[in-house]
Design a protein around this motif. Structure first.
Motif, mmCIF file in Angstrom:
data_model
loop_
_atom_site.group_PDB
_atom_site.id
_atom_site.type_symbol
_atom_site.label_atom_id
_atom_site.label_comp_id
_atom_site.label_asym_id
_atom_site.label_seq_id
_atom_site.Cartn_x
_atom_site.Cartn_y
_atom_site.Cartn_z
ATOM 1 N N LEU A 72 0.796 -1.220 0.000
ATOM 2 C CA LEU A 72 0.000 0.000 0.000
ATOM 3 C C LEU A 72 0.837 1.283 0.000
ATOM 4 O O LEU A 72 0.390 2.311 -0.505
ATOM 5 C CB LEU A 72 -0.929 0.022 1.226
ATOM 6 C CG LEU A 72 -2.016 -1.044 1.273
ATOM 7 C CD1 LEU A 72 -2.741 -0.998 2.607
ATOM 8 C CD2 LEU A 72 -3.001 -0.849 0.119
ATOM 9 N N LEU A 73 2.022 1.228 0.563
ATOM 10 C CA LEU A 73 2.846 2.431 0.697
ATOM 11 C C LEU A 73 3.561 2.770 -0.604
ATOM 12 O O LEU A 73 3.896 1.875 -1.388
ATOM 13 C CB LEU A 73 3.880 2.236 1.819
ATOM 14 C CG LEU A 73 3.323 2.147 3.231
ATOM 15 C CD1 LEU A 73 4.410 1.722 4.210
ATOM 16 C CD2 LEU A 73 2.725 3.479 3.655
ATOM 17 N N PRO A 74 3.820 4.064 -0.819
ATOM 18 C CA PRO A 74 4.593 4.446 -2.003
ATOM 19 C C PRO A 74 6.029 3.950 -1.888
ATOM 20 O O PRO A 74 6.506 3.639 -0.790
ATOM 21 C CB PRO A 74 4.534 5.982 -1.988
ATOM 22 C CG PRO A 74 4.092 6.367 -0.635
ATOM 23 C CD PRO A 74 3.391 5.195 -0.028
ATOM 24 N N ALA A 75 6.708 3.894 -2.995
ATOM 25 C CA ALA A 75 8.051 3.306 -3.074
ATOM 26 C C ALA A 75 9.004 3.850 -2.015
ATOM 27 O O ALA A 75 9.737 3.099 -1.380
ATOM 28 C CB ALA A 75 8.629 3.520 -4.472
ATOM 29 N N GLY A 76 9.025 5.127 -1.753
ATOM 30 C CA GLY A 76 9.969 5.712 -0.800
ATOM 31 C C GLY A 76 9.677 5.394 0.655
ATOM 32 O O GLY A 76 10.527 5.575 1.523
ATOM 33 N N ALA A 77 8.471 4.941 0.948
ATOM 34 C CA ALA A 77 8.076 4.703 2.336
ATOM 35 C C ALA A 77 7.985 3.219 2.686
ATOM 36 O O ALA A 77 7.695 2.886 3.827
ATOM 37 C CB ALA A 77 6.741 5.386 2.611
ATOM 38 N N LYS A 78 8.238 2.350 1.738
ATOM 39 C CA LYS A 78 8.097 0.912 1.992
ATOM 40 C C LYS A 78 9.017 0.429 3.113
ATOM 41 O O LYS A 78 8.660 -0.460 3.875
ATOM 42 C CB LYS A 78 8.366 0.112 0.720
ATOM 43 C CG LYS A 78 7.284 0.289 -0.327
ATOM 44 C CD LYS A 78 7.528 -0.584 -1.526
ATOM 45 C CE LYS A 78 6.545 -0.305 -2.626
ATOM 46 N NZ LYS A 78 5.225 -0.794 -2.402
ATOM 47 N N GLY A 79 10.182 1.021 3.255
ATOM 48 C CA GLY A 79 11.129 0.626 4.292
ATOM 49 C C GLY A 79 10.636 0.913 5.701
ATOM 50 O O GLY A 79 11.121 0.333 6.676
ATOM 51 N N LYS A 80 9.650 1.796 5.831
ATOM 52 C CA LYS A 80 9.111 2.128 7.152
ATOM 53 C C LYS A 80 8.107 1.088 7.638
ATOM 54 O O LYS A 80 7.609 1.186 8.753
ATOM 55 C CB LYS A 80 8.479 3.513 7.132
ATOM 56 C CG LYS A 80 9.507 4.592 6.897
ATOM 57 C CD LYS A 80 8.912 5.965 7.025
ATOM 58 C CE LYS A 80 10.016 6.987 6.819
ATOM 59 N NZ LYS A 80 9.590 8.311 7.131
ATOM 60 N N ALA A 81 7.824 0.101 6.818
ATOM 61 C CA ALA A 81 6.869 -0.941 7.190
ATOM 62 C C ALA A 81 7.590 -2.173 7.726
ATOM 63 O O ALA A 81 7.160 -3.290 7.492
ATOM 64 C CB ALA A 81 5.992 -1.299 5.994
ATOM 65 N N SER A 82 8.652 -1.976 8.485
ATOM 66 C CA SER A 82 9.344 -3.123 9.074
ATOM 67 C C SER A 82 8.555 -3.594 10.299
ATOM 68 O O SER A 82 7.747 -2.858 10.866
ATOM 69 C CB SER A 82 10.756 -2.724 9.504
ATOM 70 O OG SER A 82 10.707 -1.814 10.583
#
Length: 129
Positions: A86-96
Motif C-alpha cells: 500500500l505504501l509508495p516506493a519511498g516509504a516501503k522501508g518504514k513498514a518493518s
C-alpha cells in the motif's frame, strides 16, 4: 575574643547532650534547621505525560526478545506485507516489523493516557483475569 573564649557552635549542634540555651541564638538556629527539614504536605504531582515518545536523533535501538502467539506473529508479518504493497516506493522501508511494533506501542500508550482506566486495553486485560 581569644581562642579560649570562642565557643564551638558546630560542636554544640552535633553533640547529643547539647544545651541549646548555653549558646545565644543556637536555639533559634536549631529550630530554623528543623523547620526547613520538616516534611511538607505532599502537593499533587503534575502528571508526567508518557507521550509523545519521540525518537531522539542518533538514538540507538535495543535488541529484545518477546514471545508472541503464533497467530500474532503471523499477523505482524501479514501487516508488513500489506503495508509494503500500500505504501509508495519511498516509504516501503518504514513498514518493518520493528516499526510496526513501535507504532502499535505508541498508539497503545496514547489510548491509555487519553482514556485511563476506560481504555479498551485495560478492559481487555481485566476481562482475562
Amino acid at each position: 575574643m581569644s581562642t579560649r573564649e570562642q565557643h564551638d557552635i558546630l560542636g554544640e549542634l552535633f553533640r547529643e547532650d547539647r544545651n541549646l540555651a548555653a549558646v545565644p541564638g543556637l536555639e533559634e538556629l536549631d529550630s530554623l534547621i528543623h523547620a526547613c527539614l520538616a516534611p511538607k504536605t505532599p502537593q499533587p504531582a503534575a502528571r508526567k505525560k508518557v507521550l509523545p515518545l519521540k525518537s531522539k536523533a542518533g538514538a540507538s535501538t535495543k535488541k529484545t526478545t518477546h514471545y508472541l502467539r503464533e497467530d500474532v506473529f503471523d499477523g505482524l508479518t501479514q501487516a508488513k506485507v500489506i503495508l509494503k504493497r500500500l505504501l509508495p516506493a519511498g516509504a516501503k522501508g518504514k513498514a518493518s516489523k520493528s516499526n510496526l511494533v513501535n507504532y502499535a506501542v505508541n498508539t497503545l500508550l496514547r489510548e491509555i493516557e487519553e482514556k485511563g482506566a476506560q481504555s479498551s486495553i485495560i478492559k481487555k486485560i481485566l476481562e482475562k483475569k
